[in-house]
Scaffold this active site. Structure first.
Site, PDB file in Angstrom:
ATOM      1  N   ARG A 144       0.851  -1.189   0.000  1.00 39.84           N
ATOM      2  CA  ARG A 144       0.000   0.000   0.000  1.00 39.84           C
ATOM      3  C   ARG A 144       0.887   1.240   0.000  1.00 39.84           C
ATOM      4  NH1 ARG A 144      -3.561  -2.649  -1.539  1.00 39.84           N
ATOM      5  NH2 ARG A 144      -5.631  -2.973  -0.670  1.00 39.84           N
ATOM      6  N   HIS A 191      -1.011   0.314  -9.831  1.00 39.53           N
ATOM      7  CA  HIS A 191      -1.666  -0.614  -8.902  1.00 39.53           C
ATOM      8  C   HIS A 191      -2.241  -1.833  -9.638  1.00 39.53           C
ATOM      9  CE1 HIS A 191      -3.923  -0.773  -4.777  1.00 39.53           C
ATOM     10  NE2 HIS A 191      -3.618  -1.985  -5.212  1.00 39.53           N
ATOM     11  N   GLU A 207      -2.501   7.853  -4.005  1.00 46.39           N
ATOM     12  CA  GLU A 207      -3.141   7.268  -5.176  1.00 46.39           C
ATOM     13  C   GLU A 207      -4.517   7.886  -5.412  1.00 46.39           C
ATOM     14  OE1 GLU A 207      -1.976   3.071  -4.954  1.00 46.39           O
ATOM     15  OE2 GLU A 207      -3.855   2.664  -6.000  1.00 46.39           O
TER      16      GLU A 207
HETATM   17  C1  GLV Z   1      -5.142  -4.986  -3.903  1.00 45.72           C
HETATM   18  O1  GLV Z   1      -4.512  -3.988  -3.761  1.00 45.72           O
HETATM   19  C2  GLV Z   1      -5.587  -5.828  -2.854  1.00 45.72           C
HETATM   20  O2  GLV Z   1      -5.468  -5.474  -1.670  1.00 45.72           O
HETATM   21  O3  GLV Z   1      -6.131  -6.897  -3.157  1.00 45.72           O
END
Ligand code: GLV
Length: 326
Positions: A245, A292, A274
């Site tokens: 993250r 992402h 983001e």
């Molecule tokens: C994607 O970022 C997830 O957490 O699955």
């Protein structure tokens, strides 16, 4: 009658659930029509009104205001993601709303992308591609585009050795890398079989690794885990990879560390603010930046959608969810 609200079209895999929801549970499925962008906050507050289930994505902020807008009949929020930092768990618990995520089905896809970023940064793949596209004349040179030999015993530091971290460790082991790790599985037998050396703390791991890869969840405790101090304790010439993250990393501090040459490169699939991208990082050749896409394999994304829908159906049927967030 309540409904199930899905915040983005997820394709045919979701349509398979429509008859079951309609016939067995008498609950219609409503889907935000735009695959390209999430509902606005206003659209979201309106669309969840009266919902019994919300199927949410990482871009959806599920907080007390939204849960209240849905109403007391809301039973479950099924996140189509393994991470759930977009959901206020306390607010959900206070309202007896079950929260589920999608662990297990995206480990391999995220690990693949992590390795892609490791290779892209250490072997300057994207930088080289960008150079070729300039059309500038060039000739092979022994000192050009030289990077780190990952397979010659480079040390990978995995912060947060859980399911995804283990999938990364398997790949790194196959590449001949040494591995040190923090996290709940760092002392497990299967980690030891891959040569994983447990680190007592992040502080111990950072100076020992040529490449640091982040696989821990985002919580108040892990926000800015990689700040100026942490970056300063990393090896000169090392690399940072983040497929977890964005807010795990203080991006301004990262830009400083790349600017000064203390870090040789960074591979980021996720970003602190983001979808905003740090303008300093965007201008740097040594940063590889992706939108992402860690779980963006076709089968993986279908498996995530299916698991989220199965969680919602289970709760609406009065059964235990398959993968509740504890
Ligand atoms: C994607 O970022 C997830 O957490 O699955």
């Amino acid at each position: 009658m309540g409904h199930v609200f899905l915040t983005r079209p997820l394709g045919d895999v979701v349509e398979q659930f429509r008859p079951q929801l309609a016939e067995e549970l008498n609950i219609p499925l409503r889907i935000h029509p735009d695959p390209g962008s999430p509902p606005t906050r206003e659209e979201m507050l309106e669309a969840v009104r009266g919902a019994e289930a919300i199927i949410s994505l990482v871009t959806d902020r599920i907080d007390a205001e939204l849960l209240d807008a849905a109403g007391e009949q809301l039973k479950v929020v099924a996140n189509v993601a393994v991470g759930y930092d977009n959901i206020d768990l306390d607010a959900a618990a206070q309202r007896n709303v079950t929260v589920t995520n999608t662990p297990g089905v995206l480990d391999e896809a995220v690990a693949d992308l992590t390795l892609a970023l490791i290779l892209a940064t250490t072997r300057r793949v994207v930088e080289g591609d960008r150079f070729i596209r300039t059309g500038e004349p060039w000739i092979w040179g022994p000192k050009d585009w030289v990077g780190l030999d990952v397979s010659a015993g480079a040390t990978l530091g995995i912060i947060g050795l859980g399911r995804i971290g283990m999938a990364v460790a398997k790949r790194a082991h196959a590449f001949g890398m040494r591995i040190i790790a923090t996290g709940r599985r760092a002392h497990d037998d299967d980690a030891r079989a891959l040569g994983v050396v447990p680190a007592a703390s992040v502080d111990e791991l950072l100076p020992a690794a040529d490449i640091v890869s982040l696989h821990c969840p985002l919580t108040p405790e892990t926000t800015h885990l990689i700040d100026a101090g942490a970056l300063g304790s990393m090896k000169p010439g090392s690399y940072l990879i983040n497929t977890g993250r964005g807010p795990l990393v203080d991006e301004e501090a990262l830009a400083d560390a790349l600017d000064s040459g203390h870090l040789a490169g960074a591979g980021l699939d996720v970003h602190e603010f983001e979808p905003e991208i740090n303008p300093r990082l965007r201008a740097m050749e040594s940063a590889v930046l992706l939108p992402h896409i860690g779980s963006a394999g076709d089968a993986t994304r279908n498996a995530m959608a299916s698991l989220a829908l199965r969680n919602a159906v289970a709760v609406l049927s009065g059964d235990e969810p398959l993968t509740p967030v504890s």
